[in-house]
Enzyme design. Structure first.
Site, short mmCIF file in Angstrom:
data_model
loop_
_atom_site.label_atom_id
_atom_site.label_comp_id
_atom_site.label_asym_id
_atom_site.label_seq_id
_atom_site.Cartn_x
_atom_site.Cartn_y
_atom_site.Cartn_z
N ASN A 10 -14.36 -14.42 21.22
CA ASN A 10 -15.27 -14.01 20.17
C ASN A 10 -15.01 -14.56 18.99
O ASN A 10 -13.91 -14.43 18.23
CB ASN A 10 -14.80 -12.30 19.99
CG ASN A 10 -15.52 -11.76 18.95
OD1 ASN A 10 -16.38 -12.22 18.23
ND2 ASN A 10 -15.14 -10.58 18.39
N LYS A 12 -16.46 -14.73 16.19
CA LYS A 12 -16.62 -13.77 15.10
C LYS A 12 -17.65 -14.61 13.98
O LYS A 12 -18.42 -15.61 14.55
CB LYS A 12 -15.58 -13.34 14.29
CG LYS A 12 -14.71 -12.60 15.28
CD LYS A 12 -13.65 -11.70 14.66
CE LYS A 12 -12.86 -11.14 15.92
NZ LYS A 12 -11.97 -10.35 15.37
N HIS A 93 -18.28 -3.52 18.83
CA HIS A 93 -16.90 -4.06 18.16
C HIS A 93 -16.76 -3.31 17.16
O HIS A 93 -17.48 -2.98 16.20
CB HIS A 93 -17.26 -5.51 17.74
CG HIS A 93 -15.91 -6.28 17.61
ND1 HIS A 93 -15.06 -6.07 16.36
CD2 HIS A 93 -15.07 -7.24 18.27
CE1 HIS A 93 -14.12 -6.79 16.47
NE2 HIS A 93 -14.05 -7.41 17.69
N GLU A 95 -15.33 -3.88 14.26
CA GLU A 95 -15.67 -4.64 13.00
C GLU A 95 -17.05 -3.99 12.83
O GLU A 95 -17.46 -3.79 11.52
CB GLU A 95 -15.67 -6.20 13.02
CG GLU A 95 -14.42 -6.61 12.62
CD GLU A 95 -14.01 -7.65 13.61
OE1 GLU A 95 -14.72 -8.50 13.59
OE2 GLU A 95 -12.68 -8.00 13.73
N GLU A 165 -9.92 -2.33 23.08
CA GLU A 165 -9.40 -3.26 21.72
C GLU A 165 -8.88 -2.26 20.80
O GLU A 165 -9.43 -1.61 19.79
CB GLU A 165 -10.39 -4.00 20.96
CG GLU A 165 -10.97 -5.27 22.18
CD GLU A 165 -11.85 -6.44 20.93
OE1 GLU A 165 -11.34 -7.52 21.34
OE2 GLU A 165 -12.37 -5.99 20.26
N GLY A 171 -6.63 -8.99 15.03
CA GLY A 171 -6.38 -9.92 14.12
C GLY A 171 -5.17 -9.86 13.42
O GLY A 171 -4.78 -10.26 12.24
N SER A 211 -5.12 -9.43 19.52
CA SER A 211 -3.89 -10.66 19.34
C SER A 211 -3.57 -11.10 20.58
O SER A 211 -2.49 -11.40 20.78
CB SER A 211 -3.01 -9.82 18.51
OG SER A 211 -3.26 -9.64 17.23
P1 PGA Z 1 -7.84 -11.10 17.87
O1 PGA Z 1 -9.61 -10.46 17.96
O2 PGA Z 1 -7.90 -11.60 19.09
O3 PGA Z 1 -8.12 -12.08 16.77
O4 PGA Z 1 -7.25 -9.99 17.67
C1 PGA Z 1 -9.86 -9.84 19.04
C2 PGA Z 1 -11.57 -9.20 18.96
O5 PGA Z 1 -11.56 -8.89 17.70
O6 PGA Z 1 -12.46 -9.41 19.66
#
Ligand code: PGA
Length: 249
Positions: A10, A12, A93, A95, A165, A171, A211
């Site tokens: 991903n 982003k 997601h 976000e 997730e 993140g 992460s």
């Molecule tokens: P991350 O993000 O690996 O940076 O924690 C995962 C995601 O949001 O899909």
């Protein structure tokens, strides 16, 4: 664990066309025989569809609208994603839920539209830190599964990937421990086995995101109900993403 694991990137809101093409050039030399999905920004899809020809990399988007076309300024439809070579689409997601107010009802509409357009949804679900600390994790997961998969049939569930997730792990550099993740993945599989007939629950891929990085991928992917990963930050660098994709259990 289902037969084949899947690792999805991903990206982003990152990378120019030049950076994305150069990533694919580097990355395709590292990794040979796993199922990999790269989900870049909309602006990169068309070009990457060319770059991934003759590789084992598949293309996914990070969002879509539930209508096929019309007066929805700034939106992209499933039909359009198919047109530029997408096979997958990330939906729900955290976000998008958090910053764009996406509800389970809206995500369900998008899931149905994606399936109709023969796109495989990567459905993201997960709790925030406060919910985990208040022991609400399983309740939140159940609510999301019920709402997001409303009216999704036995036949359709096969084409959905569920990504667990935990929001507190996204993140932050602080991943869920393999045991914490496994507990929720197992619970998701149980929910699916109650909701669907036959082998659907066994065959649905439930992947972990939050992460994931080269240092923790093996221990997470070794858990019985973790069928792959959804990788954000660590997927932006070809070498580090290749390390995650190269984990063999
Ligand atoms: P991350 O993000 O690996 O940076 O924690 C995962 C995601 O949001 O899909």
């Amino acid at each position: 664990m289902t037969t084949k694991s899947l690792i999805a990137a991903n990206w982003k809101m990152n990378k120019s066309v030049k950076e994305a093409v150069s990533f694919i050039e580097d990355f395709k030399n590292y990794v040979k025989d796993v199922e990999i999905v790269i989900c870049p920004s909309f602006t990169l899809l068309n070009k990457l569809n060319e770059s991934i020809k003759n590789t084992n990399i598949k293309l996914g988007a990070q969002n879509m609208h539930f209508e096929e076309k019309g007066a929805f300024t700034g939106e992209i439809s499933g039909l359009m994603l198919k047109d530029v070579g997408c096979e997958y689409v990330i939906l729900g997601h955290s976000e998008r839920r958090q910053y764009f107010n996406e509800t389970d009802e809206l995500i369900n509409k998008k899931i149905k539209a994606a399936l109709k357009n023969k796109l495989k949804p990567i459905l993201c679900i997960g709790e925030n830190l406060q919910q985990r600390n208040n022991n609400q994790t399983m309740g939140i997961i159940k609510k999301q599964i019920i709402g997001d998969l409303n009216n999704v049939s036995d036949r359709e569930i096969k084409n959905i990937i569920v990504a667990y997730e935990p929001i507190w792990a996204i993140g932050t550099g602080k991943n869920a421990t393999p045991e914490q993740a496994e507990e929720v993945h197992k619970f998701i599989r149980e929910l699916l086995s109650k909701k669907y007939n036959g082998n659907a629950a066994k065959n649905t891929r439930i992947i972990y995101g939050g992460s994931m990085k080269p240092e923790n991928a093996k221990e997470l992917l070794s858990m019985p109900d973790i069928d792959g990963g959804l990788v954000g930050g660590a997927s932006l660098d070809a070498k580090s993403f290749a390390k995650i994709c190269s984990v063999r259990i």
